[in-house]
Design a protein around this motif. Structure first.
Motif, short mmCIF file in Angstrom:
data_model
loop_
_atom_site.label_atom_id
_atom_site.label_comp_id
_atom_site.label_asym_id
_atom_site.label_seq_id
_atom_site.Cartn_x
_atom_site.Cartn_y
_atom_site.Cartn_z
N VAL A 241 0.84 -1.20 0.00
CA VAL A 241 0.00 0.00 0.00
C VAL A 241 0.87 1.25 0.00
CG1 VAL A 241 -1.73 1.31 1.30
CG2 VAL A 241 -1.90 -1.18 1.15
N SER B 158 -6.88 4.39 -4.69
CA SER B 158 -7.44 3.34 -3.85
C SER B 158 -8.86 2.99 -4.28
CB SER B 158 -7.46 3.77 -2.38
OG SER B 158 -6.17 4.07 -1.91
N LEU C 114 0.42 3.25 -3.36
CA LEU C 114 -0.66 4.22 -3.14
C LEU C 114 -0.20 5.43 -2.32
CD1 LEU C 114 -3.59 1.72 -2.36
CD2 LEU C 114 -3.15 2.91 -4.52
N THR C 115 0.36 5.17 -1.13
CA THR C 115 0.66 6.26 -0.20
C THR C 115 1.69 7.24 -0.75
OG1 THR C 115 0.21 4.74 1.63
CG2 THR C 115 1.34 6.80 2.16
N ASN D 291 -3.93 3.44 3.63
CA ASN D 291 -3.36 4.55 2.88
C ASN D 291 -3.57 5.87 3.61
OD1 ASN D 291 -2.25 6.05 0.80
ND2 ASN D 291 -3.98 5.81 -0.58
#
Length: 377
Positions: free
Chosen positions: A43, A58, A47-48, A259
């Protein structure tokens, strides 16, 4: 002929068992969550590190995951009486289908290596133990459990999946409420950090590609397992679709919450092998200890089906049980050897490359399903 059989089977009476839906959804979650996801490493990388755009990513990932999980589970149910059916050839065509037939078990083996390495990284970060102890222990445990076969494994891991999701969500939500960090400056902090582990490209402008890759590489590994779930563990096409969608929603809800929780602590987490443990330790020693145990269970829940995916591909239906058992032990040993590599680097190396194949698969899955639905109507 295969398409005709698929269409005919979809006309059967639609029965849905809530208990069974949750069971197969839990198995999907447990299979896909693994050490990379539950630890926060996947993640974080996919994403982050893309800041606020990663939050949009997300949601996109959630929609894609639900669609593809439902398609595969439904295909498994609709072709359960056709021993020669193959989701690869049906959806991907002759040549790409054949390539993915052989590549998928290879990728499953690579993921197995990542899982074993993740065990060592988890024990090292939390307990300060030699990571080799964790890798050896996990290799032995998954070998023993894999000898039980798919149905018994589903019964075990379907309980682990929801538990891991609930606990991961708890840590994420608690972090957001009590210690959200500095959301306002997250993008600025990311732009000033060096050696940011981007899952795709080398800047935050690749956020959409990273989000799609996040789903894509997971799906590549999950095709055989999810199709087999649909074939053996559901009682109707509707139940198959709902099970796949619930699994996708559960998995990606945890990704979204994680996230959000990590976005306010990017500077602190950028060098952490297991970011979620760092967040859990902010809650209390007891919570972080429980999470470590559940995380190890999540690693186990992904490792066993991956091990079975590899060995089932390498053997035929009439292969002697003793030969299959020896192969399980051999594959687990090879994963142990590969699992001595650093966990974070393995995640960043293994997953993105395979994700590009996964993107092509997702497009073809959805296009083919759309065409067949129009024909059925």
């Amino acid at each position: 002929m295969e398409s005709k059989r698929i269409f005919e089977s979809s006309n059967s009476v639609e029965k849905v068992s809530f208990r069974n839906v949750m069971r197969v959804a839990g198995a999907v979650i447990a299979f896909l969550i693994g050490s990379g996801f539950a630890s926060g490493q996947e993640v974080f990388q996919f994403l982050t590190v893309y800041g606020y755009r990663g939050l949009i990513g997300s949601l996109i990932a959630m929609v894609l995951c639900c669609c593809v999980a439902g398609i595969l589970m439904s295909y498994g149910y609709r072709t359960k009486d056709n021993e020669n059916s193959s989701p690869y050839f049906h959806y991907l065509g002759k040549y790409f289908g054949k390539f993915m037939t052989y590549y998928t078990p290879f990728f499953a083996f690579l993921i197995l290596i990542v899982m074993v390495s993740g065990t060592g990284a988890t024990l090292k970060q939390y307990f300060g133990l030699d990571p080799r102890l964790g890798t050896v222990a996990m290799a032995i445990i998954i070998s023993l459990v894999a000898l039980l076969g798919l149905t018994k494994v589903v019964d075990v891991i379907s309980l682990i999946g929801p538990g891991l999701i609930i606990f991961t969500l708890t840590i994420a939500i608690y972090t957001l409420i009590t210690n959200p960090g500095d959301f306002a400056s997250a993008d600025q902090v990311l732009s000033n950090l060096k050696d940011v582990p981007y899952g795709a490209g080398n800047s935050r402008s690749y956020w959409l590609l990273a989000a799609v890759l996040f789903v894509a590489y997971n799906i590549v590994a999950g095709v055989p397992f999810i199709v087999e779930l649909g074939s053996k563990e559901v009682t109707s096409n509707k139940e198959a679709w709902i099970g796949g969608i619930v699994g996708g929603v559960g998995l990606m809800s945890a990704a979204l919450a994680l996230n959000l929780a990590m976005l306010g602590h990017v500077e602190e987490l950028v060098n952490a092998e297991v970011p979620v443990i760092t967040l859990a330790q902010k809650m209390s020693p007891a919570v972080s200890f429980i999470f470590v145990i559940i995380l190890l269970a999540g690693i186990f829940s992904t490792s066993v089906p991956m091990l079975l995916t590899v060995t089932n591909t390498l053997t035929k239906e009439n292969t002697k049980k003793s030969t299959k058992n020896m192969l399980i032990i051999l594959v687990a040993f090879l994963a142990l050897v590969g699992g001595q590599l650093p966990f974070g680097k393995l995640v960043g190396l293994v997953y993105p490359f395979t994700g590009y194949f996964g993107i092509a698969m997702i497009v073809l899955f959805i296009v083919k399903e759309f065409k067949e639905r129009k024909e059925r109507e």
